[in-house]
Design an enzyme around this catalytic site. Structure first.
Site, PDB file in Angstrom:
ATOM      1  N   CYS A  49     -17.240  17.758 -17.423  1.00 56.65           N
ATOM      2  CA  CYS A  49     -15.917  17.924 -16.809  1.00 56.65           C
ATOM      3  C   CYS A  49     -15.946  18.728 -15.518  1.00 56.65           C
ATOM      4  CB  CYS A  49     -14.968  18.588 -17.807  1.00 56.65           C
ATOM      5  SG  CYS A  49     -13.262  18.664 -17.216  1.00 56.65           S
ATOM      6  N   CYS A  73     -10.412  25.653 -15.878  1.00 50.39           N
ATOM      7  CA  CYS A  73     -10.521  25.719 -17.335  1.00 50.39           C
ATOM      8  C   CYS A  73     -11.717  26.585 -17.738  1.00 50.39           C
ATOM      9  CB  CYS A  73     -10.675  24.317 -17.914  1.00 50.39           C
ATOM     10  SG  CYS A  73     -10.774  24.274 -19.711  1.00 50.39           S
ATOM     11  N   ARG A  84      -8.603   2.025 -26.868  1.00 49.15           N
ATOM     12  CA  ARG A  84      -8.206   2.246 -25.489  1.00 49.15           C
ATOM     13  C   ARG A  84      -9.429   2.246 -24.565  1.00 49.15           C
ATOM     14  NH1 ARG A  84      -3.375   3.796 -24.610  1.00 49.15           N
ATOM     15  NH2 ARG A  84      -3.159   4.686 -26.700  1.00 49.15           N
ATOM     16  N   CYS A 121     -17.319  22.215 -21.094  1.00 48.41           N
ATOM     17  CA  CYS A 121     -17.592  20.790 -21.324  1.00 48.41           C
ATOM     18  C   CYS A 121     -18.482  20.287 -20.188  1.00 48.41           C
ATOM     19  CB  CYS A 121     -16.292  20.008 -21.370  1.00 48.41           C
ATOM     20  SG  CYS A 121     -15.090  20.645 -22.561  1.00 48.41           S
ATOM     21  N   CYS A 165      -4.296  10.582 -30.880  1.00 47.68           N
ATOM     22  CA  CYS A 165      -5.152   9.825 -29.960  1.00 47.68           C
ATOM     23  C   CYS A 165      -6.466  10.587 -29.871  1.00 47.68           C
ATOM     24  CB  CYS A 165      -4.482   9.710 -28.596  1.00 47.68           C
ATOM     25  SG  CYS A 165      -5.508   8.942 -27.321  1.00 47.68           S
ATOM     26  N   CYS A 198       1.074   9.751 -19.916  1.00 46.04           N
ATOM     27  CA  CYS A 198       0.274  10.831 -20.488  1.00 46.04           C
ATOM     28  C   CYS A 198       0.146  11.966 -19.470  1.00 46.04           C
ATOM     29  CB  CYS A 198      -1.111  10.326 -20.860  1.00 46.04           C
ATOM     30  SG  CYS A 198      -1.093   8.845 -21.894  1.00 46.04           S
ATOM     31  N   CYS A 248       2.661  11.102 -24.063  1.00 39.57           N
ATOM     32  CA  CYS A 248       1.449  11.693 -24.631  1.00 39.57           C
ATOM     33  C   CYS A 248       1.072  12.913 -23.787  1.00 39.57           C
ATOM     34  CB  CYS A 248       0.311  10.674 -24.613  1.00 39.57           C
ATOM     35  SG  CYS A 248      -1.283  11.278 -25.237  1.00 39.57           S
TER      36      CYS A 248
END
Length: 371
Positions: free
Chosen positions: A92, A85, A294, A89, A222, A129, A162
């Site tokens: 991550c 990616c 959640r 972040c 979400c 998901c 999801c």
């Protein structure tokens, strides 16, 4: 016990035999209408800062007004495209900017994903998901078409579906809705003020734009955050405030505890204190009464009694299975045994009223009690 009174296309086909139901409609409709979208940060901060046991007690009482307290939604999350990616972040391991144990891979073929969904369903999960480590879907037409087919196939199993695929355009959100997508995850992560210290390659407003596109397409939102990034209590309150003032509260609000991963800028962060996790869940339950809270990443580090306190404070969904993207997850067998000990049971697909409402296009749903 609860039932639903539908207004709209399905109304003529529904009837109720209990005459006392009508007497409860006005009070319960008022309860639903009491969901606020005008919270101030000062109000939420006062709630958050209250004595912890009082906070949990208040949250538990509100939880029972809007949800069945013995029901927990079981969700399974699968990484369908790992690593590589372009985002930065700082938490991550899938960012290409950091040297981490996570190896980049291509988008999975459809059949392994469907096999994982079938296994999740067999083990009691009712929401599946799928996550792809992308900034957005630009230039990924073939990959997006493959994901749309995955969505259609998983939905055909009777499961909620999801995805989390990065930023979306309104047209992409519409295509996902047409394929049968139930919900789209796009976390805000933290407060607007602290956010630039965590991520610089995607703005806070870009995240909000994707959430707007998802909501406008008729997909459940979400969106939650991560605790343990180095944020303050004020930042946790800021996150809750941000989602509380949306036109619709998110259908679900994930509360993640940072799992520090070697090679990321936050690899040496201290674990978030347990009482902070409970306090955040309870405050979110009070401010977002109709939302599913959640309990997400980091749950596997909690003892059974610690998890029970989170459920008492208003959490009513968990991720279960073999893995959560790149971090550990509590296995199905352990979760089912724990839930059995505590008298909890899994929530059915589309059992949550707001999810069912968006899914079926029903105009209005009013919650009523059956005595």
């Amino acid at each position: 016990m609860f039932s639903l009174l539908f207004r709209g296309a399905l109304a003529p086909s529904l009837s109720f035999t209990n005459r006392r139901l009508l007497a409860t409609v006005a009070s319960d409709a008022a309860s639903v209408a009491s969901i606020r979208h005008d919270w101030s940060r000062q109000e939420i901060q006062k709630i958050y800062d209250g004595p912890l046991l009082d906070l949990v007690f208040r949250a538990a009482a509100i939880h029972r007004q809007y949800h069945r307290p013995g029901k927990i939604q079981l969700c399974t999350l699968m990484n369908i495209k790992t690593g590589g990616c372009s985002e930065d972040c700082s938490y991550c391991s899938q960012s290409s900017r950091y040297s981490t144990p996570t190896m980049a891979s291509k988008l999975l073929d459809i059949e392994p994903v469907l096999e994982a969904a079938r296994k999740a369903k067999e083990n009691g999960s009712t929401r599946f998901c799928m996550g792809a480590a992308w900034r957005d879907l630009a230039g990924r037409k073939r990959g997006f078409e493959k994901i749309l087919k995955m969505v259609r196939e998983v939905r055909g199993m009777g499961m909620e579906v999801c995805t989390t695929l990065g930023m979306l355009s309104p047209e992409q959100a519409k295509q996902l809705k047409e394929a049968g997508l139930t919900a789209y995850n796009h976390n805000l992560d933290t407060s607007r003020e602290f956010y630039p210290k965590v991520i610089t390659t995607r703005s806070y407003d870009e995240r909000l734009d994707t959430i707007d596109a998802v909501r406008e397409a008729g997909i459940s939102v979400c969106s939650g955050g991560i605790l343990g990034l180095g944020e303050s209590d004020q930042d946790r309150v800021g996150l809750i405030h941000e989602v509380s003032t949306m036109p619709e509260h998110p259908e679900s609000f994930p509360v993640n505890a940072l799992v520090p991963i070697p090679g990321t800028p936050l690899e040496d962060n201290e674990p978030v204190p347990y009482h902070t996790l409970v306090r955040t869940i309870a405050a979110a339950r009070i401010v977002l009464p109709g939302t599913i809270i959640r309990l997400a990443a980091g749950r596997n580090t909690l003892s059974e009694s610690e998890q029970a306190m989170c459920f008492m404070a208003g959490a009513n969904a968990v991720f279960t299975g073999e893995k959560m993207l790149t971090t550990p997850c509590s296995p199905w067998d352990e979760d089912k045994a724990m839930m059995n000990r505590w008298g909890l049971e899994g929530m059915g697909s589309f059992e949550h009223a707001r999810v069912a409402q968006k899914d079926s296009g029903i105009i209005q749903v009013i919650r009523i009690k059956i005595s």
